[in-house]
Design an enzyme around this catalytic site. Structure first.
Site: not given
Ligand code: TYM
Length: 346
Positions: A122, A208, A211
Site C-alpha cells: 500500500k 486478489k 475493493k
Molecule cells: P478487509 O476489509 O480488507 O477484508 C475483510 C475480510 O475479507 C477477507 N478478504 C478476502 N478473502 C478471500 N479472498 C479475497 N479476495 C478477500 N479480500 C478480502 C479478508 O481476509 C478479511 O478477513 N485489516 C482487515 C480488517 C481488520 C481485521 C481486524 C480483521 C481490522 N482489524 C482484526 C481481523 C481481525 C481488512 O482490511 O480486511
C-alpha cells in the site's frame, strides 16, 4: 490450540467499511463468521466489527465513510449475522481499541511492522508520504483482537500475516509484563477457510479480488443485480481450453482455477467434484452455470440488504447496542494491561 485458551470460544473479526462488500470478503470471511455464529457452542461469544478507525490510514471522504459504515452493517446482517447473537459494532464507538493500540506500541517492533506485505504494497515507493496510521495499522489490528481475549479470528488468507503479528505482540507482552500463571493476553488462532481463502480478480488471476481495484468488472459486489453478475462473469478473463477433469489440470491456469474455486465454494462441493461434473466443458457453457449459481446465492442477500437499508435508525441502534456490549467486555483487559505496565490509575 495455544495452551492459553481455556473456557469458551471468543470469536472476533473485522472488516473495513470502505467500498462495497464483495465476493472475496463473503467467501473468505463473512460466510465463516455466520457459520461460527451459528455453530458456536454454549457460552461462546462472537464480536464482529466495522474497522472504521482503520479507514483513515488511506485518504478518505468522511461522508462516504459514514454511509459506508451503515451500508456494511446492513450487508452483514443481510448475510446472516444476527445482532441478537453476535455483537456487531464499529470501532469508533469503543475507544478502548485506540487506547490499547497505544499501550501495545511500546511492545511492537519497527522491524516487525516493516516486514508487513500490506504496508509494502500500500505504501509502494512513497513510504515517506504514507501516513503513520498506515504503518501502525497492524498494531491497531492486534489491539482489535487482544482487547477481547479472542480465541479464534476468522479471516481470509491475506490477513494471516497481521494475525501472526498480533500473536507476536501478545507473546512478547506476556513475557515482558505478565506472569506464567497470569498471562495478560490470549494468543488468537486464525481461522482461514481451506477453500476460497483467496478469491482472485475476475480480470487478473494473479491479483486478489479487492475493493480498491479501480475496475468494478474485477469483482462481484454483494449488491450487484442479476444482470450485472451475469455480465461480469461472461466478461471474466478465462482461457480457450475446456475445463480439466482433475485439479492437476488447473496448474498454470490462474483464471480457470479462480472460477472453479468460486463455483466450488458457492455450491459447497470440493473442486474435484466440480471438475468431475464439468470437466471437458468449455467456458462458453461453464460461465452461465457459474453466473446462475452466483445469482441464486446472492439474490436473497441483496433483497434483505435493500430492505434493511430503508431503516437507517435501526442500523444505528444495532451499532450503538453492539458497542455498549463490546465496551463492557473490553474493560477488564485494559485494567490488567495498565496494571501490568505499572501505571497508576485512580
Ligand atoms: P478487509 O476489509 O480488507 O477484508 C475483510 C475480510 O475479507 C477477507 N478478504 C478476502 N478473502 C478471500 N479472498 C479475497 N479476495 C478477500 N479480500 C478480502 C479478508 O481476509 C478479511 O478477513 N485489516 C482487515 C480488517 C481488520 C481485521 C481486524 C480483521 C481490522 N482489524 C482484526 C481481523 C481481525 C481488512 O482490511 O480486511
Amino acid at each position: 490450540m495455544n495452551g492459553l485458551v481455556s473456557g469458551p470460544m471468543r470469536i472476533v473479526s473485522g472488516i473495513q467499511p470502505t467500498g462495497s462488500l464483495h465476493l472475496g470478503n463473503y467467501l473468505g470471511a463473512i460466510r465463516n463468521w455466520v457459520r461460527m455464529q451459528d455453530e458456536a457452542g454454549e457460552g461462546a461469544e462472537c464480536l464482529f466489527f466495522l474497522a472504521d478507525l482503520h479507514a483513515i490510514s488511506l485518504p478518505h471522504d468522511p461522508a462516504t465513510l459514514r454511509s459506508g459504515t451503515l451500508e456494511l452493517t446492513a450487508a452483514l446482517v443481510a448475510c446472516g449475522l444476527d445482532p441478537a447473537r453476535s455483537i456487531l459494532f464499529n470501532q469508533a464507538q469503543v475507544p478502548q481499541h485506540a487506547e490499547l493500540q497505544w499501550l501495545l506500541s511500546g511492545t511492537a517492533r519497527m522491524g516487525w511492522l516493516n516486514r508487513m506485505t500490506q504496508w509494502k504494497d500500500k505504501a509502494g515507493k512513497n513510504r515517506e508520504g504514507a501516513s503513520v496510521a498506515l504503518f501502525a495499522y497492524p498494531v491497531l489490528q492486534a489491539a482489535d483482537v487482544l482487547l477481547y481475549q479472542a480465541t479464534h479470528v476468522p479471516v481470509g488468507e491475506d490477513q494471516k500475516q497481521h494475525l501472526e503479528l498480533a500473536r507476536d505482540i501478545a507473546q512478547k507482552f506476556n513475557n515482558d509484563f505478565g506472569t506464567e500463571d497470569e498471562p495478560v493476553f490470549t494468543l488468537p488462532e486464525p481461522i482461514i477457510p481451506p477453500a476460497a481463502a483467496r478469491i482472485m480478480s475476475l480480470r487478473d488471476g494473479s491479483a486478489k479480488m479487492s475493493k480498491s481495484d479501480p475496475s468494478d468488472m474485477s469483482r462481484i459486489n454483494l449488491t450487484d443485480d442479476a444482470d450485472a453478475i451475469m455480465q461480469k462473469v461472461r466478461k471474466a478473463k478465462s482461457d480457450a481450453e475446456p475445463l480439466p477433469s482433475e485439479p492437476a489440470g488447473l496448474e498454470g491456469r490462474a483464471e480457470a482455477r479462480n472460477l472453479v474455486t468460486i463455483y466450488a465454494a458457492l455450491s459447497g462441493q470440493p473442486i474435484e467434484a466440480v471438475l468431475a461434473e464439468h470437466g471437458g466443458t468449455g467456458f462458453g457453457a461453464f460461465k452461465p452455470a457459474l453466473g446462475e449459481l452466483l445469482v441464486a446465492v446472492l439474490a436473497p442477500i441483496t433483497q434483505r440488504f435493500t430492505g434493511l437499508l430503508e431503516d437507517r435508525d435501526a442500523l444505528d441502534a444495532v451499532l450503538a447496542e453492539g458497542a455498549a456490549r463490546a465496551r463492557a467486555i473490553a474493560a477488564p483487559t485494559l485494567v490488567s494491561v495498565y496494571r501490568a505496565l505499572g501505571m497508576v490509575r485512580g
